[in-house]
Design a protein around this motif. Structure first.
Motif, mmCIF file in Angstrom:
data_model
loop_
_atom_site.group_PDB
_atom_site.id
_atom_site.type_symbol
_atom_site.label_atom_id
_atom_site.label_comp_id
_atom_site.label_asym_id
_atom_site.label_seq_id
_atom_site.Cartn_x
_atom_site.Cartn_y
_atom_site.Cartn_z
ATOM 1 N N ASN A 49 0.876 -0.964 0.233
ATOM 2 C CA ASN A 49 -0.118 0.055 0.123
ATOM 3 C C ASN A 49 0.781 1.231 -0.071
ATOM 4 O OD1 ASN A 49 -2.362 -1.469 0.118
ATOM 5 N ND2 ASN A 49 -2.429 -1.502 2.216
ATOM 6 N N GLU A 50 1.820 1.255 0.758
ATOM 7 C CA GLU A 50 2.695 2.351 0.844
ATOM 8 C C GLU A 50 3.336 2.788 -0.337
ATOM 9 O OE1 GLU A 50 1.305 3.839 2.982
ATOM 10 O OE2 GLU A 50 1.695 3.652 4.979
ATOM 11 N N LEU A 51 4.161 1.750 -1.020
ATOM 12 C CA LEU A 51 5.048 1.535 -2.256
ATOM 13 C C LEU A 51 4.107 2.140 -3.170
ATOM 14 C CD1 LEU A 51 7.329 1.073 -3.649
ATOM 15 C CD2 LEU A 51 6.306 -1.332 -4.365
ATOM 16 N N GLY A 52 2.720 2.095 -3.397
ATOM 17 C CA GLY A 52 1.621 2.546 -4.109
ATOM 18 C C GLY A 52 1.843 4.122 -4.054
ATOM 19 N N LEU A 53 1.530 4.406 -2.629
ATOM 20 C CA LEU A 53 1.547 6.050 -2.521
ATOM 21 C C LEU A 53 2.782 6.536 -2.768
ATOM 22 C CD1 LEU A 53 -0.170 5.971 1.000
ATOM 23 C CD2 LEU A 53 -0.898 6.729 -1.109
ATOM 24 N N VAL A 54 3.713 6.107 -2.482
ATOM 25 C CA VAL A 54 5.106 6.900 -2.776
ATOM 26 C C VAL A 54 5.721 6.881 -4.216
ATOM 27 C CG1 VAL A 54 6.330 6.338 -0.430
ATOM 28 C CG2 VAL A 54 6.841 4.773 -2.351
ATOM 29 N N LYS A 55 4.961 5.990 -4.996
ATOM 30 C CA LYS A 55 5.102 6.108 -6.503
ATOM 31 C C LYS A 55 4.280 7.050 -7.038
ATOM 32 C CE LYS A 55 6.389 1.309 -7.667
ATOM 33 N NZ LYS A 55 6.210 0.051 -8.586
ATOM 34 N N SER A 56 3.311 7.633 -6.567
ATOM 35 C CA SER A 56 2.247 8.502 -6.924
ATOM 36 C C SER A 56 2.981 9.896 -7.289
ATOM 37 C CB SER A 56 0.929 8.675 -5.804
ATOM 38 O OG SER A 56 1.638 9.503 -4.778
ATOM 39 N N GLN A 57 2.555 10.255 -8.201
ATOM 40 C CA GLN A 57 2.723 11.812 -8.808
ATOM 41 C C GLN A 57 2.980 13.128 -7.723
ATOM 42 O OE1 GLN A 57 4.000 11.972 -11.788
ATOM 43 N NE2 GLN A 57 4.586 14.140 -11.261
ATOM 44 N N ASN A 58 1.867 12.897 -6.638
ATOM 45 C CA ASN A 58 1.998 13.688 -5.668
ATOM 46 C C ASN A 58 3.100 13.661 -4.682
ATOM 47 O OD1 ASN A 58 -0.350 15.439 -6.697
ATOM 48 N ND2 ASN A 58 -1.811 14.362 -5.074
ATOM 49 N N PHE A 59 3.305 12.266 -4.385
ATOM 50 C CA PHE A 59 4.630 12.145 -3.338
ATOM 51 C C PHE A 59 5.903 12.404 -4.168
ATOM 52 C CE2 PHE A 59 1.630 10.191 -0.519
ATOM 53 C CZ PHE A 59 2.359 9.936 0.516
ATOM 54 N N ARG A 60 5.980 12.214 -5.613
ATOM 55 C CA ARG A 60 7.197 12.582 -6.485
ATOM 56 C C ARG A 60 7.361 13.898 -6.394
ATOM 57 N NH1 ARG A 60 6.078 8.604 -11.398
ATOM 58 N NH2 ARG A 60 7.188 6.557 -10.306
ATOM 59 N N ALA A 61 6.206 14.882 -6.490
ATOM 60 C CA ALA A 61 6.506 16.278 -6.371
ATOM 61 C C ALA A 61 6.955 16.711 -5.014
ATOM 62 C CB ALA A 61 5.148 16.868 -6.706
ATOM 63 N N VAL A 62 6.411 15.987 -4.008
ATOM 64 C CA VAL A 62 6.847 16.318 -2.772
ATOM 65 C C VAL A 62 8.304 16.025 -2.228
ATOM 66 C CG1 VAL A 62 6.781 15.948 -0.236
ATOM 67 C CG2 VAL A 62 4.457 16.332 -1.494
ATOM 68 N N ARG A 63 8.715 15.052 -2.880
ATOM 69 C CA ARG A 63 10.342 14.569 -2.692
ATOM 70 C C ARG A 63 11.066 15.430 -3.737
ATOM 71 N NH1 ARG A 63 7.835 9.501 -3.542
ATOM 72 N NH2 ARG A 63 8.737 9.324 -5.626
ATOM 73 N N SER A 64 10.307 15.967 -4.703
ATOM 74 C CA SER A 64 11.399 16.916 -5.565
ATOM 75 C C SER A 64 11.560 18.198 -4.830
ATOM 76 C CB SER A 64 10.802 17.131 -6.981
ATOM 77 O OG SER A 64 11.453 17.841 -7.824
ATOM 78 N N ALA A 65 10.455 18.654 -4.431
ATOM 79 C CA ALA A 65 10.465 19.884 -3.632
ATOM 80 C C ALA A 65 11.743 19.858 -2.351
ATOM 81 C CB ALA A 65 9.127 20.301 -3.035
ATOM 82 N N LEU A 66 11.603 18.688 -1.577
ATOM 83 C CA LEU A 66 12.636 18.418 -0.581
ATOM 84 C C LEU A 66 13.798 17.994 -0.777
ATOM 85 C CD1 LEU A 66 10.150 16.319 2.066
ATOM 86 C CD2 LEU A 66 10.734 18.712 2.008
ATOM 87 N N GLY A 67 14.299 18.018 -2.227
ATOM 88 C CA GLY A 67 15.555 17.366 -2.634
ATOM 89 C C GLY A 67 15.838 16.020 -2.564
ATOM 90 N N ILE A 68 14.775 15.125 -2.601
ATOM 91 C CA ILE A 68 15.040 13.743 -2.257
ATOM 92 C C ILE A 68 14.972 13.206 -3.880
ATOM 93 C CG2 ILE A 68 13.946 11.685 -1.418
ATOM 94 C CD1 ILE A 68 13.152 13.516 0.965
ATOM 95 N N ASP A 69 15.985 12.304 -4.087
ATOM 96 C CA ASP A 69 16.105 11.636 -5.228
ATOM 97 C C ASP A 69 15.223 10.542 -5.238
ATOM 98 O OD1 ASP A 69 18.254 13.638 -6.188
ATOM 99 O OD2 ASP A 69 19.379 12.506 -4.808
ATOM 100 N N ARG A 70 15.057 9.346 -4.358
ATOM 101 C CA ARG A 70 14.544 8.416 -4.489
ATOM 102 C C ARG A 70 13.853 8.136 -3.046
ATOM 103 N NH1 ARG A 70 18.964 4.242 -7.271
ATOM 104 N NH2 ARG A 70 19.505 5.496 -9.070
ATOM 105 N N HIS A 71 12.844 7.174 -3.187
ATOM 106 C CA HIS A 71 12.008 6.848 -1.934
ATOM 107 C C HIS A 71 11.966 5.158 -1.871
ATOM 108 C CE1 HIS A 71 8.917 8.365 0.718
ATOM 109 N NE2 HIS A 71 9.179 7.340 1.303
ATOM 110 N N TRP A 72 12.507 4.631 -0.860
ATOM 111 C CA TRP A 72 12.435 3.340 -0.787
ATOM 112 C C TRP A 72 11.540 2.940 0.392
ATOM 113 C CZ3 TRP A 72 18.442 2.149 -1.082
ATOM 114 C CH2 TRP A 72 18.864 2.744 -2.331
ATOM 115 N N VAL A 73 10.841 1.608 0.162
ATOM 116 C CA VAL A 73 10.101 0.877 1.095
ATOM 117 C C VAL A 73 10.727 -0.353 1.543
ATOM 118 C CG1 VAL A 73 7.623 0.061 1.893
ATOM 119 C CG2 VAL A 73 7.905 1.955 0.232
#
Length: 146
Positions: free
Chosen positions: A95-119
């Motif tokens: 479930n969480e992997l699906g969330l972190v792959k979403s466009q909104n989570f990607r945009a937040v990561r980009s704004a925070l300067g995070i390159d990748r997000h792993w579960v």
């Protein structure tokens, strides 16, 4: 999620000296609020309704499923900032992997300067040895994509 597994990973990351201290030095509630509020307003409103402390950076990191942030270098010498979510339940991980792959989570990561997000799905009874974790992290960082 097992809180003990989260703490275990944070401790191991500190021992391995891969925690991204620069990220945490510049981390402010305002920076988190700015990056998160517009893209994930429903999660912010839900946290507010539950009475969570929106002045605590940890609350904001929980909203975007970040238990730790590490800095890793790949085989080519490129450095990556990686957000990590630790869980011990299969269904939760999916479930969480699906969330972190979403466009909104990607945009937040980009704004925070995070390159990748792993579960990371860990066995709460028998977590991997540090050597196994190091091997897995560096094997993954050498893969392309998020």
């Amino acid at each position: 999620m097992s809180y003990q597994s989260k703490l275990w990973f944070q401790r191991v990351a500190r021992e391995l000296k891969v925690v991204d201290r620069e990220f945490f030095r510049r981390l402010t509630v305002e920076a988190l609020r700015t990056a998160i509020r517009s893209r994930l307003s429903d999660r912010v409103e839900e946290a507010s309704r539950r009475g969570e402390d929106l002045q605590d950076p940890a609350t904001w990191l929980d909203l975007v499923l970040i238990d730790a942030v590490v800095r890793l270098e790949n085989i080519d010498g490129s450095s990556f900032r990686v957000a990590v979510l630790v869980t011990t339940r299969d269904r939760h991980a999916l479930n969480e992997l699906g969330l972190v792959k979403s466009q909104n989570f990607r945009a937040v990561r980009s704004a925070l300067g995070i390159d990748r997000h792993w579960v990371l799905l860990l066995d709460s009874v028998a977590p991997p040895a540090q050597e196994q974790l190091v091997d897995a992290l560096y094997e993954q960082i050498d893969q392309s994509g998020e």
